[in-house]
Design an enzyme around this catalytic site. Structure first.
Site, PDB file in Angstrom:
ATOM      1  N   ASN A   1       0.978  -1.169   0.030  1.00  0.00           N
ATOM      2  CA  ASN A   1      -0.024  -0.237   0.132  1.00  0.00           C
ATOM      3  C   ASN A   1       0.773   1.172   0.118  1.00  0.00           C
ATOM      4  O   ASN A   1       1.337   1.669   1.003  1.00  0.00           O
ATOM      5  CB  ASN A   1      -0.843  -0.109   1.273  1.00  0.00           C
ATOM      6  CG  ASN A   1      -1.686   1.298   1.412  1.00  0.00           C
ATOM      7  OD1 ASN A   1      -1.804   1.943   0.475  1.00  0.00           O
ATOM      8  ND2 ASN A   1      -2.205   1.474   2.680  1.00  0.00           N
ATOM      9  N   TRP A   2       1.121   1.904  -1.239  1.00  0.00           N
ATOM     10  CA  TRP A   2       2.013   3.115  -1.448  1.00  0.00           C
ATOM     11  C   TRP A   2       1.463   4.193  -0.559  1.00  0.00           C
ATOM     12  O   TRP A   2       2.032   5.209  -0.337  1.00  0.00           O
ATOM     13  CB  TRP A   2       2.242   3.182  -2.886  1.00  0.00           C
ATOM     14  CG  TRP A   2       2.960   2.289  -3.538  1.00  0.00           C
ATOM     15  CD1 TRP A   2       3.455   1.108  -3.024  1.00  0.00           C
ATOM     16  CD2 TRP A   2       3.509   2.396  -4.829  1.00  0.00           C
ATOM     17  NE1 TRP A   2       4.110   0.521  -4.086  1.00  0.00           N
ATOM     18  CE2 TRP A   2       4.340   1.177  -5.336  1.00  0.00           C
ATOM     19  CE3 TRP A   2       3.544   3.546  -5.728  1.00  0.00           C
ATOM     20  CZ2 TRP A   2       4.966   0.979  -6.318  1.00  0.00           C
ATOM     21  CZ3 TRP A   2       4.242   3.362  -6.804  1.00  0.00           C
ATOM     22  CH2 TRP A   2       4.935   1.956  -7.262  1.00  0.00           C
ATOM     23  N   LYS A   3       0.309   4.196  -0.184  1.00  0.00           N
ATOM     24  CA  LYS A   3      -0.310   5.350   0.260  1.00  0.00           C
ATOM     25  C   LYS A   3      -0.170   6.427  -0.874  1.00  0.00           C
ATOM     26  O   LYS A   3      -0.071   6.393  -1.869  1.00  0.00           O
ATOM     27  CB  LYS A   3       0.068   5.772   1.469  1.00  0.00           C
ATOM     28  CG  LYS A   3      -0.032   4.461   2.680  1.00  0.00           C
ATOM     29  CD  LYS A   3       0.102   4.788   4.083  1.00  0.00           C
ATOM     30  CE  LYS A   3      -0.198   3.296   4.949  1.00  0.00           C
ATOM     31  NZ  LYS A   3      -0.431   3.652   6.312  1.00  0.00           N
TER      32      LYS A   3
ATOM     33  N   HIS B   1      -9.749   1.407   4.196  1.00  0.00           N
ATOM     34  CA  HIS B   1      -8.575   1.995   5.078  1.00  0.00           C
ATOM     35  C   HIS B   1      -8.763   2.925   6.447  1.00  0.00           C
ATOM     36  O   HIS B   1      -9.719   3.656   6.011  1.00  0.00           O
ATOM     37  CB  HIS B   1      -7.307   2.233   4.253  1.00  0.00           C
ATOM     38  CG  HIS B   1      -5.906   2.250   4.918  1.00  0.00           C
ATOM     39  ND1 HIS B   1      -5.709   3.038   5.873  1.00  0.00           N
ATOM     40  CD2 HIS B   1      -5.179   1.404   4.873  1.00  0.00           C
ATOM     41  CE1 HIS B   1      -4.687   2.849   6.410  1.00  0.00           C
ATOM     42  NE2 HIS B   1      -4.161   1.864   5.699  1.00  0.00           N
TER      43      HIS B   1
ATOM     44  N   GLU C   1      -7.247   5.155   7.159  1.00  0.00           N
ATOM     45  CA  GLU C   1      -6.878   6.437   7.151  1.00  0.00           C
ATOM     46  C   GLU C   1      -8.211   7.097   6.416  1.00  0.00           C
ATOM     47  O   GLU C   1      -8.572   8.343   6.445  1.00  0.00           O
ATOM     48  CB  GLU C   1      -5.705   6.530   6.343  1.00  0.00           C
ATOM     49  CG  GLU C   1      -4.452   6.259   7.522  1.00  0.00           C
ATOM     50  CD  GLU C   1      -3.151   5.728   6.395  1.00  0.00           C
ATOM     51  OE1 GLU C   1      -2.991   5.785   5.210  1.00  0.00           O
ATOM     52  OE2 GLU C   1      -2.313   5.481   7.227  1.00  0.00           O
TER      53      GLU C   1
ATOM     54  N   GLU D   1      -6.195  -4.516  10.220  1.00  0.00           N
ATOM     55  CA  GLU D   1      -5.123  -3.365  10.394  1.00  0.00           C
ATOM     56  C   GLU D   1      -5.256  -2.643  11.606  1.00  0.00           C
ATOM     57  O   GLU D   1      -6.339  -1.898  11.626  1.00  0.00           O
ATOM     58  CB  GLU D   1      -5.041  -2.449   9.164  1.00  0.00           C
ATOM     59  CG  GLU D   1      -4.727  -3.230   7.726  1.00  0.00           C
ATOM     60  CD  GLU D   1      -3.953  -2.170   6.924  1.00  0.00           C
ATOM     61  OE1 GLU D   1      -2.907  -2.727   6.451  1.00  0.00           O
ATOM     62  OE2 GLU D   1      -4.550  -1.027   6.793  1.00  0.00           O
TER      63      GLU D   1
ATOM     64  N   GLY E   1       1.992   2.307  10.562  1.00  0.00           N
ATOM     65  CA  GLY E   1       2.933   3.558  10.606  1.00  0.00           C
ATOM     66  C   GLY E   1       3.476   3.947  11.991  1.00  0.00           C
ATOM     67  O   GLY E   1       4.209   4.963  12.099  1.00  0.00           O
TER      68      GLY E   1
ATOM     69  N   SER F   1       2.565  -2.123  10.442  1.00  0.00           N
ATOM     70  CA  SER F   1       4.125  -2.226  10.736  1.00  0.00           C
ATOM     71  C   SER F   1       4.628  -3.359  10.450  1.00  0.00           C
ATOM     72  O   SER F   1       5.688  -4.082  10.957  1.00  0.00           O
ATOM     73  CB  SER F   1       4.452  -1.688  12.470  1.00  0.00           C
ATOM     74  OG  SER F   1       3.825  -0.115  12.347  1.00  0.00           O
TER      75      SER F   1
ATOM     76  N   GLY G   1       2.751  -1.053   4.099  1.00  0.00           N
ATOM     77  CA  GLY G   1       2.729   0.357   3.943  1.00  0.00           C
ATOM     78  C   GLY G   1       4.039   0.769   3.778  1.00  0.00           C
ATOM     79  O   GLY G   1       4.647   0.764   2.578  1.00  0.00           O
ATOM     80  N   GLY G   2       4.667   1.284   4.789  1.00  0.00           N
ATOM     81  CA  GLY G   2       6.023   2.043   4.639  1.00  0.00           C
ATOM     82  C   GLY G   2       6.856   1.038   4.071  1.00  0.00           C
ATOM     83  O   GLY G   2       7.773   1.576   3.365  1.00  0.00           O
TER      84      GLY G   2
HETATM   85  P1  PGA Z   1       2.522   0.356   7.502  1.00  0.00           P
HETATM   86  O1  PGA Z   1       1.036   0.560   7.120  1.00  0.00           O
HETATM   87  O2  PGA Z   1       2.735  -0.874   7.117  1.00  0.00           O
HETATM   88  O3  PGA Z   1       3.078   1.676   7.188  1.00  0.00           O
HETATM   89  O4  PGA Z   1       2.110   0.420   9.279  1.00  0.00           O
HETATM   90  C1  PGA Z   1       0.039  -0.321   6.631  1.00  0.00           C
HETATM   91  C2  PGA Z   1      -1.091   0.145   6.036  1.00  0.00           C
HETATM   92  O5  PGA Z   1      -1.647   1.231   6.556  1.00  0.00           O
HETATM   93  O6  PGA Z   1      -1.616  -0.530   5.155  1.00  0.00           O
END
Ligand code: PGA
Length: 244
Positions: free
Chosen positions: A9-11, A95, A97, A166, A172, A208, A229-230
């Site tokens: 997930n590149w966000k 998600h 977010e 999640e 994050g 994470s 994500g990251g």
């Molecule tokens: P993260 O994000 O791996 O940076 O914690 C995961 C996500 O939001 O899908």
């Protein structure tokens, strides 16, 4: 037998030059394997770039949101058919977010999942509790409520989704759920899925995930891979997770 699925997930990160390097690294390092699939969900403007580089590779691509509507007068929305036209296979919906920053409700998330399926995309439906909800002992109520809205809207088609657990407190933050914590929630979700005849749905863990913790998380009986994500922005790190 459920295979593994690892999705980046590149966000809202990336740029043409950085993506070119990342995608080239992924293509070079990702070997096809029968027991796992790998995908990246990119910002909308980069769908064409992902298609151009990833076509014919072992890596699928998709987006991070989809309109609940078919094409029409919805300024700023992107229809599932548009994502599909660019070869997208997956779309993340719900998600945390988006639930938090855009006020997306359980009902809207369910409608987006339905719209994704209607256009041939696989929705990756995210559920998860906040730290306050976990501390209050209410994670079961929260993830059930989020999941029930989707299964009520989809019925038998629930079997066609991918689910992602999640925990909001792990996204994050560098704070990962322990493998036992993840397994507990995943087993709970598996029981919810079984009630709708969707027991074989893949349930990904997200929050994470890194190369250092992926193997122990993915070794859990009900953890079918990860939503990353990251760590998905670094080719070597993401490939190490996909190989874990
Ligand atoms: P993260 O994000 O791996 O940076 O914690 C995961 C996500 O939001 O899908």
């Amino acid at each position: 037998m459920r295979g593994k699925l690892v999705v980046g997930n590149w966000k809202m990160y990336g740029g043409l030059a950085a993506n070119a390097e990342l995608l080239a690294g992924l293509v070079a390092g990702c070997k096809p394997r029968a027991d796992r699939r790998v995908a990246v969900c990119v910002p909308f403007p980069y769908l064409a770039q992902a298609r151009d580089v990833l076509s014919g590779s072992a890596i699928a691509w998709g987006a991070q949101d989809v309109s609940a509507h078919p094409p029409g007068p919805y300024t700023g929305d992107v229809a599932g058919s548009m994502i599909a036209e660019f070869g997208g296979r997956f779309v993340i919906v719900g998600h945390s977010e988006r639930r938090q920053a855009h006020g997306e409700s359980d009902v809207l998330v369910a409608a987006k999942a339905k719209a994704a399926l209607a256009t041939g995309l696989t929705p990756i439906v995210c559920v998860g509790e906040t730290l306050a909800e976990r501390d209050a002992g209410s994670w079961q109520a929260v993830v059930s409520r989020q999941f029930d809205a989707v299964s009520a809207a989809l019925g038998r088609e629930t079997a066609l989704i991918v689910l992602a657990y999640e925990p909001v407190w792990a996204i994050g933050t560098g704070r990962t759920a322990t493998p036992a914590q993840a397994q507990e929630v995943h087993a709970f979700l598996r029981r919810q899925l079984a009630r709708t005849g969707a027991e074989s749905v893949q349930v990904l863990y997200g929050g994470s995930v890194k190369a250092a913790n992926a193997a122990s998380l993915f070794a859990q009986a009900d953890v079918d891979g990860g939503l990353v994500g990251g760590a998905s922005l670094l080719a070597t790190e993401f490939l190490a997770i996909a190989d874990a």
